[in-house]
Design a protein around this motif. Structure first.
Motif, PDB file in Angstrom:
ATOM      1  N   GLY A 130       1.369   1.509  -0.547  1.00 60.59           N
ATOM      2  CA  GLY A 130       0.574   2.008   0.558  1.00 60.59           C
ATOM      3  C   GLY A 130       0.719   1.137   1.793  1.00 60.59           C
ATOM      4  O   GLY A 130       1.574   0.248   1.872  1.00 60.59           O
ATOM      5  N   ASP A 131      -0.171   1.352   2.759  1.00 67.78           N
ATOM      6  CA  ASP A 131      -0.037   0.717   4.070  1.00 67.78           C
ATOM      7  C   ASP A 131      -0.750  -0.623   4.199  1.00 67.78           C
ATOM      8  O   ASP A 131      -0.489  -1.369   5.133  1.00 67.78           O
ATOM      9  N   LEU A 132      -1.669  -0.950   3.302  1.00 64.38           N
ATOM     10  CA  LEU A 132      -2.543  -2.105   3.511  1.00 64.38           C
ATOM     11  C   LEU A 132      -2.225  -3.276   2.603  1.00 64.38           C
ATOM     12  O   LEU A 132      -3.018  -4.213   2.487  1.00 64.38           O
ATOM     13  N   LEU A 133      -1.073  -3.262   1.950  1.00 61.99           N
ATOM     14  CA  LEU A 133      -0.798  -4.222   0.881  1.00 61.99           C
ATOM     15  C   LEU A 133      -0.269  -5.562   1.387  1.00 61.99           C
ATOM     16  O   LEU A 133       0.405  -5.643   2.411  1.00 61.99           O
ATOM     17  N   ASP A 134      -0.562  -6.594   0.619  1.00 63.79           N
ATOM     18  CA  ASP A 134       0.044  -7.899   0.817  1.00 63.79           C
ATOM     19  C   ASP A 134       1.361  -7.961   0.053  1.00 63.79           C
ATOM     20  O   ASP A 134       1.615  -7.170  -0.869  1.00 63.79           O
ATOM     21  N   CYS A 135       2.196  -8.896   0.419  1.00 62.19           N
ATOM     22  CA  CYS A 135       3.521  -8.994  -0.196  1.00 62.19           C
ATOM     23  C   CYS A 135       3.446  -9.373  -1.675  1.00 62.19           C
ATOM     24  O   CYS A 135       4.264  -8.928  -2.483  1.00 62.19           O
ATOM     25  N   GLU A 136       2.470 -10.210  -2.055  1.00 63.82           N
ATOM     26  CA  GLU A 136       2.355 -10.631  -3.458  1.00 63.82           C
ATOM     27  C   GLU A 136       2.087  -9.439  -4.372  1.00 63.82           C
ATOM     28  O   GLU A 136       2.638  -9.347  -5.481  1.00 63.82           O
ATOM     29  N   THR A 137       1.233  -8.508  -3.933  1.00 65.67           N
ATOM     30  CA  THR A 137       0.960  -7.312  -4.732  1.00 65.67           C
ATOM     31  C   THR A 137       2.227  -6.496  -4.936  1.00 65.67           C
ATOM     32  O   THR A 137       2.547  -6.057  -6.050  1.00 65.67           O
ATOM     33  N   MET A 138       2.966  -6.300  -3.847  1.00 67.62           N
ATOM     34  CA  MET A 138       4.191  -5.504  -3.946  1.00 67.62           C
ATOM     35  C   MET A 138       5.233  -6.207  -4.802  1.00 67.62           C
ATOM     36  O   MET A 138       5.965  -5.553  -5.562  1.00 67.62           O
ATOM     37  N   GLU A 165       9.416   2.497  -3.204  1.00 66.18           N
ATOM     38  CA  GLU A 165       9.375   3.058  -1.856  1.00 66.18           C
ATOM     39  C   GLU A 165       8.090   2.640  -1.157  1.00 66.18           C
ATOM     40  O   GLU A 165       7.018   2.644  -1.761  1.00 66.18           O
ATOM     41  N   GLY A 166       8.197   2.252   0.107  1.00 67.51           N
ATOM     42  CA  GLY A 166       7.036   1.815   0.858  1.00 67.51           C
ATOM     43  C   GLY A 166       6.660   2.728   2.005  1.00 67.51           C
ATOM     44  O   GLY A 166       5.671   2.492   2.691  1.00 67.51           O
ATOM     45  N   ARG A 167       7.454   3.773   2.243  1.00 69.56           N
ATOM     46  CA  ARG A 167       7.150   4.706   3.344  1.00 69.56           C
ATOM     47  C   ARG A 167       6.502   5.941   2.742  1.00 69.56           C
ATOM     48  O   ARG A 167       7.148   6.957   2.512  1.00 69.56           O
ATOM     49  N   GLN A 168       5.183   5.834   2.512  1.00 67.57           N
ATOM     50  CA  GLN A 168       4.502   6.806   1.666  1.00 67.57           C
ATOM     51  C   GLN A 168       4.410   8.196   2.267  1.00 67.57           C
ATOM     52  O   GLN A 168       4.259   9.174   1.537  1.00 67.57           O
ATOM     53  N   THR A 169       4.521   8.327   3.586  1.00 65.55           N
ATOM     54  CA  THR A 169       4.379   9.653   4.188  1.00 65.55           C
ATOM     55  C   THR A 169       5.669  10.457   4.137  1.00 65.55           C
ATOM     56  O   THR A 169       5.707  11.589   4.601  1.00 65.55           O
ATOM     57  N   GLY A 170       6.735   9.876   3.585  1.00 60.91           N
ATOM     58  CA  GLY A 170       7.973  10.624   3.440  1.00 60.91           C
ATOM     59  C   GLY A 170       9.035  10.280   4.460  1.00 60.91           C
ATOM     60  O   GLY A 170      10.117  10.872   4.446  1.00 60.91           O
ATOM     61  N   LEU A 222      11.077  -6.661   0.662  1.00 62.06           N
ATOM     62  CA  LEU A 222      11.035  -6.732  -0.799  1.00 62.06           C
ATOM     63  C   LEU A 222      11.818  -5.602  -1.470  1.00 62.06           C
ATOM     64  O   LEU A 222      11.815  -5.501  -2.690  1.00 62.06           O
ATOM     65  N   GLY A 223      12.447  -4.758  -0.669  1.00 61.65           N
ATOM     66  CA  GLY A 223      13.292  -3.710  -1.248  1.00 61.65           C
ATOM     67  C   GLY A 223      12.581  -2.407  -1.545  1.00 61.65           C
ATOM     68  O   GLY A 223      13.096  -1.593  -2.322  1.00 61.65           O
ATOM     69  N   TYR A 224      11.419  -2.194  -0.971  1.00 58.60           N
ATOM     70  CA  TYR A 224      10.706  -0.935  -1.175  1.00 58.60           C
ATOM     71  C   TYR A 224      11.264   0.127  -0.237  1.00 58.60           C
ATOM     72  O   TYR A 224      10.613   0.563   0.711  1.00 58.60           O
ATOM     73  N   ALA A 225      12.486   0.554  -0.493  1.00 59.79           N
ATOM     74  CA  ALA A 225      13.114   1.567   0.349  1.00 59.79           C
ATOM     75  C   ALA A 225      14.274   2.213  -0.386  1.00 59.79           C
ATOM     76  O   ALA A 225      15.237   1.529  -0.765  1.00 59.79           O
ATOM     77  N   GLN A 226      14.154   3.504  -0.613  1.00 62.28           N
ATOM     78  CA  GLN A 226      15.265   4.290  -1.137  1.00 62.28           C
ATOM     79  C   GLN A 226      16.042   4.868   0.037  1.00 62.28           C
ATOM     80  O   GLN A 226      15.491   5.062   1.126  1.00 62.28           O
TER      81      GLN A 226
END
Length: 671
Positions: free
Chosen positions: A310-318, A334-339, A486-490
């Protein structure tokens, strides 16, 4: 540079400095009410009086007097002392004895300076004047009888916020500060006038009568309401955050914060998830942690696992969630939750490269698909400062009020294929040209904007030898840059995860996802509010909000910052990294950390840039994308005050949305 003597101390000050600034350079404290470093000079409170030679034998207002060579300034003479006592006595003639009930009590400039510079007694016994209360909206509470007419609020509204809705009426002792037609102030920065007010005339309406400053525990934190990374201080008592105020950081937010940052904190204690839930017979039922973990293990997903941040996360959680997903044999993150799906092979091509403070120096700026006022209000204030220095602003997108003059070119991204002459000539002639690409243009205009940056030589070496990168991207999510690092991206965004058809999907505080795409998966929501994500989930695991955990955040310019924990999560909620560590044990994998320090060490080992606070400079090696821009621009922020789960749980933000966005009328109690 003028050289002056202040109480016998010789100092050299820059050309154009004032006597007040010269005194401060010499280490002397000068009292003031109307003067503020970031506002124009008014010179109307007269508290900053000093004695200056050569000059007339009288006290002079140091804030409005230029420093000149061979001046001798006295801040401690009998004349100055008597003058300040007289000014303070005069200011207190009409000031009410409200200190016991005033929210400014304990942190009030008038209190402090009356003790330090006042006589202690008054020779006046006339009746004090009274002023009717003014209405300024759901954020600012007014008690205008306390007002000393310093006009800081007026100057802030006009010069910084750009919304000229606060002003003065009448003259002399009848002067009153009021909003235009006594309506709500529509600025998203209106809460800053509370900090600026040196008395209790303007105070925080949501915080009224809640606490005294000495009762509160003060915690340094980072704001997550947008991607700017505003430095804040969370003031808490017991297990509740009662107030949020900005901290000074010249490189990020100066000393301002927008209203969502300040007042969404009352949403931290409402609609909270404080125990796990498991869906049974179509309904979410409260459960124990063991039961919830067993339900996840029963899915037998194997490596068919994905995580959406989601949009409000800290890096440690991710990082902890990524470690779990990777340990299970998957890389679906994936970190871009709206598509949204845009190329992230080079982070420099999706960062705010000019830096937030650096955009002030741009002399020609093109906004592409960005409603900057509502996507990043504190960058919008920087653009206003650039205009004051002479910059021209052009924009592609639907016309909207950005609080300054904009030359609108149209709302079609096809304009990037060939800018109108007036915009192209201005960018070509500029020494420091800049393009700001908003989220409304990233999908269809990213390649065209990068081509414009390349053809327009936006990345250059300046005459003084410094480098200038004028290509900027505005994000709206506090977690976005950290997620990309952190690589949250397809490659294709969430569409790639949907195509992979995972059996188990973790939604990390992700409430804006189209959950219908995951109808065949077991949906696990790890978050802190009972919002859209929890309603759509099969299993809910209660986590901690940004105020309830230590965390690392990366803002849109790539600045790594860290915030501390102000309070503890409610009920059975836990810090997110502990959830993934415990869940890993149940799923038969061991994650490479056992405590928070271990999480941060492992994260830093994986992404060294996250190991140290400060600005990360990304290499400029933009990808070769389709350079054809096409399609209409749409702005993603439809309601500035309700952009995330915390805001939607906040009564103050709901009131702001109803009144300032949707025009609903509210009657005050006295009516």
């Amino acid at each position: 540079m003028p050289k002056v003597k202040v109480d016998g101390i010789e100092v050299e000050v820059p050309q154009g400095a004032t006597v007040l600034q010269a005194c401060e350079a010499a280490g002397k404290e000068i009292p003031r009410f109307c003067y503020h470093e970031r506002l124009s000079i008014a010179g109307n409170c007269r508290m900053c009086l000093v004695e200056v030679k050569p000059g007339p034998p009288k006290p002079q207002a140091s804030c409005a007097l230029p420093a000149a060579d061979n001046q001798e300034i006295r801040t401690d003479s009998a004349m100055v002392k008597a003058a300040r006592e007289g000014v303070m006595e005069f200011l207190l003639i009409n000031h009410p004895l409200d200190c016991p009930i005033c929210d400014q009590g304990g942190e009030c400039d008038l209190q402090d300076q009356s003790v330090a510079y006042g006589r202690g007694t008054s020779r006046y016994d006339e009746n004090k004047r009274a002023v009717t209360e003014k209405y300024m909206g759901p954020i600012v509470k007014t008690v205008m009888t306390r007002c000393i007419q310093c006009t800081r609020c007026i100057r802030f509204a006009e010069e910084v916020a750009g919304v000229e809705e606060i002003g003065a009426i009448y003259r002399g002792e009848n002067m009153q500060i009021t909003s235009y037609l006594e309506q709500a102030v529509t600025s998203e920065l209106s809460g800053n006038v509370v900090d600026l007010c040196p008395v209790g005339a303007l105070t925080s309406k949501p915080y009224a009568f809640e606490a005294r400053p000495w009762e509160l525990k003060k915690t340094l934190a980072i704001d997550v309401m947008d991607a700017v990374g505003t430095n804040i201080r969370l003031d808490s008592r017991g297990r509740q955050v009662l107030r949020c105020v900005p901290r000074i950081n010249e490189d990020v937010n100066e000393e301002w914060a927008h209203d969502k940052t300040r007042h969404a904190v009352d949403g931290l204690v409402r609609r909270r998830l404080d125990k796990p839930f498991v869906r049974k017979d179509g309904k979410l039922v409260a459960a124990e942690w063991d039961e919830a973990f067993a339900a996840i293990a029963a899915v037998n997903a194997g490596s068919s696992v994905a995580a959406i941040a989601g949009d409000l996360l800290d890096c440690e959680t991710m990082f902890a969630a990524k470690a779990l997903v990777n340990a299970l044999g998957s890389s679906l993150l994936e970190g871009r939750q709206t598509g949204m799906a845009y190329d992230v092979t080079n982070l420099g091509a999706v960062a705010f490269n000019t830096t937030i403070a650096g955009i002030e120096d741009a002399d020609a700026i093109l906004l592409v698909g960005s409603d900057l006022r509502h996507e990043a209000p504190l960058i919008n204030t920087r653009v206003r400062k650039a205009i004051k220095k002479g910059a021209r602003i052009f924009a592609i997108g639907p016309e909207t009020d950005l609080t300054y003059k904009v030359e609108w070119l149209g709302d079609d991204l096809g304009l990037l294929n060939g800018l109108p002459d007036r915009a192209a000539e201005a960018l070509d002639a500029a020494k420091r040209p800049a393009v700001i690409v908003g989220p409304g243009a990233l999908k269809a205009g990213h390649g065209a904007a990068l081509k414009l940056a390349r053809d327009g030589n936006l990345v250059r070496t300046l005459e003084d030898g410094t480098s200038w990168n004028g290509f900027n991207v505005v994000h709206t999510a506090a977690a976005r840059m950290g997620a990309l690092m952190l690589g949250y991206a397809q490659a294709g965004g969430i569409a790639d995860i949907v195509a992979a058809n995972p059996k188990l999907v973790f939604f990390l505080g992700a409430d804006e996802v189209d959950f219908g795409q995951f109808a065949g998966a077991t949906k696990v929501y790890v978050g802190h509010h009972g919002d859209k994500g929890a309603a759509a989930a099969d299993i809910v695991l209660p986590g901690a909000s940004y105020a309830e955990k230590v965390g690392t955040y990366v803002n849109l310019e790539g600045r790594v910052q860290r915030g501390d924990r102000a309070v503890f999560p409610p009920g059975d909620a836990r810090e997110d990294w502990t959830i993934f560590r415990a869940l890993g044990e149940v799923l038969g994998v061991t994650l490479p950390f056992d405590d928070f320090a271990g999480v941060r060490r492992a994260m830093t080992a994986a992404v060294p840039e996250l190991g140290q606070e400060g600005l990360v400079r990304y290499d400029w090696n933009p990808p070769a994308l389709d350079a054809k821009g096409e399609g209409k621009v749409t702005y993603p922020v439809a309601d500035f005050y309700l952009t995330n789960a915390i805001c939607r749980a906040s009564p103050t933000m709901q009131r702001c949305s109803a009144e300032l966005v949707h025009g609903q009328d509210f009657a005050e109690a006295a009516e």
